[in-house]
Write an enzyme that holds these catalytic residues in place. Structure first.
Site, short mmCIF file in Angstrom:
data_model
loop_
_atom_site.label_atom_id
_atom_site.label_comp_id
_atom_site.label_asym_id
_atom_site.label_seq_id
_atom_site.Cartn_x
_atom_site.Cartn_y
_atom_site.Cartn_z
N LYS A 319 15.91 80.60 55.85
CA LYS A 319 15.97 79.18 55.54
C LYS A 319 16.56 78.39 56.70
CE LYS A 319 15.82 75.49 52.92
NZ LYS A 319 14.51 74.84 52.60
N GLU A 320 17.54 78.96 57.37
CA GLU A 320 18.21 78.26 58.46
C GLU A 320 17.41 78.26 59.76
OE1 GLU A 320 20.93 76.45 58.77
OE2 GLU A 320 21.45 76.54 56.66
#
Length: 466
Positions: A319-320
């Site tokens: 996600k990051e």
């Protein structure tokens, strides 16, 4: 001795008939599960905020590739969910009968498996407009003198997916041509049966033509020329008492057919042999391997330090940064876990481009957040959700939401309660409340961030071994 013998006999009779009655009751319950489906329609789905869809794990339907969720059904469902204004929750099943059971019991909202519309299935559910057509073929090896007509099926053994239409098609061939062969139904998806043919574990199977064509593009030894059944319509299934959802899906299908989306995605997943090869052979594909990223080993090390499932930490990393060690955000965050320069320095990261050092810096920050929230939220799963929100938006904003939860009588140990007030931090009534210290925030973005990670984690958890 006689009393003992009588006792044993009574025990046996009770056990047998007790078991038999239980079995019959269970069987009758199973047989009638579709008669009174749970009442859930589109209005309730929109209200709860997510659509639950059952899909296969295969190189065409739904899979993980380099940490990213992909697949024909996945992309279609994601587009549908966006049209409906809800999020998408996937349920991964290969057992078709179980899929219909979950649908009618209200555990799922749609079965997105490209099902052939048959009379027995129409008793179990309603079907959408067709999304396309699929025929079926016999899959066999070329090195075993391929069969060319139905007469040659005599005395052969054909292994097929349980509860698919293939058995009825094969039964029709036996009746029409007077040939006798054995049909072995087993649980599994079509690709697993194709793989068994390739590995010489079985000699014959029957699958959808398009799936067979995908496999034959990179397995030269496969023969798929014997047609078992010509093309027929395939569609998705919904509960019989969900007319709003049925109508919305049909309207969406008409719209996307006109726009060309369905044909485009069909070509992407069924007609691009190069992409199919990578999906089926890459170690970073959930279809072929058990690896999420090149950094799994260091992610496992960081997760062990946190006491987390490594697949949860992998979901956060994806996600990051999408597993890109050189990723830099517009705000200047860098590394696998996208830390700001001040955070990098605080948690001892000297070289943010070093994957291990960068990851462990993020892990140390997560440890700090764990310590910050531990006393207020003792339950680990609830605390992890709060930690993820804190990682995204800052623990000051989440602490404000926690204080608002406490003030307005919510459950301060529940992420659901905290999330509600975090979303309200764009309302002056709440971000100007005296207990709030960090002011205005787009809290809904942090709530969506947590949802995204947990949804991805669920897919990793199901498709990737611990």
């Amino acid at each position: 001795m006689k009393k003992a013998l009588v006792g044993v006999l009574v025990f046996f009779v009770i056990s047998f008939f007790g078991f038999q009655c239980t079995f019959i009751d269970n069987r009758e319950t199973q047989e009638k599960y579709w008669e009174n489906p749970v009442q859930i329609d589109l209005d309730e789905i929109v209200k709860r905020g997510y659509l639950r869809a059952i899909v296969d794990n295969s190189s065409t339907s739904y899979y993980i590739y380099r940490g990213r969720r992909m697949g024909y059904e996945f992309e279609l469902l994601k587009n549908l969910a966006n049209e409906l204004g809800v999020r998408l929750h996937l349920i991964i099943k290969s057992d078709i009968q179980e899929a219909f059971y979950l649908l009618n019991k209200g555990k799922a909202d749609v079965i997105a498996m490209n099902l052939e519309i048959t009379e027995p299935r129409q008793k179990l559910a309603k079907f959408s407009y067709p999304l396309g057509q699929m025929g079926t073929v016999l899959v066999q090896r070329k090195d075993k003198k391929p069969l060319n007509d139905f007469w040659e099926l005599q005395d052969k053994v054909i292994h097929i997916r349980k509860d698919a239409v293939y058995k009825a098609q094969l039964d029709n061939i036996q009746e029409a041509y007077g040939v006798n062969f054995s049909i072995q139904e087993e649980k599994g998806d079509n690709e697993s049966f194709i793989q068994k043919v390739i590995n010489k574990e079985i000699d014959y199977t029957v699958v959808d033509r398009v799936e067979a064509m995908v496999s034959s593009t990179y397995y030269d030894n496969l023969d798929i020329n014997l047609e078992i059944s010509p093309k027929s319509d395939v569609a998705w299934a919904v509960r019989k008492n969900a007319p709003q959802l049925e109508a919305a899906i049909n309207e969406w299908i008409e719209k996307k057919n006109k726009a060309g989306l369905i044909n485009t995605l069909f070509a992407k997943y069924f007609q691009n042999s190069k992409n199919s090869f990578f999906r089926n052979n890459s170690p970073f594909s959930s279809v072929a391997g058990n690896t999420i990223s090149p950094y799994d080993n260091i992610i496992k090390k960081g997760a062990e330090s946190l006491g987390w499932d490594w697949r949860l930490l992998a979901s956060l990393v994806y996600k990051e940064s999408g597993f890109d060690t050189t990723a830099t955000s517009y705000a200047g965050a860098v590394g696998l876990l996208q830390l700001m320069p001040v955070t990098l320095e605080r948690f001892g990261v000297e070289n943010p481009n070093d994957p291990l050092e960068s990851l462990m810096g993020g892990v140390n920050y997560l440890k700090y957040l764990d310590k910050f929230w531990r006393e207020r939220i003792p339950e680990a799963n609830e605390r992890i959700k709060v930690m993820l929100a804190s990682y995204n938006i800052g623990h000051g904003h989440v602490e404000d939401a926690w204080k608002l939860t406490l003030k307005y009588g919510g459950n301060p140990q529940s992420w659901e309660s905290i999330a509600r007030f975090l979303q309200l931090k764009n309302d002056p009534k709440y971000f100007r409340d005296p207990v709030v210290k960090s002011g205005y925030a787009k809290g809904h973005l942090a709530v969506n961030y947590v949802d995204d990670i947990l949804i991805l984690y669920e897919s990793y958890r199901v498709l990737i071994d611990p």
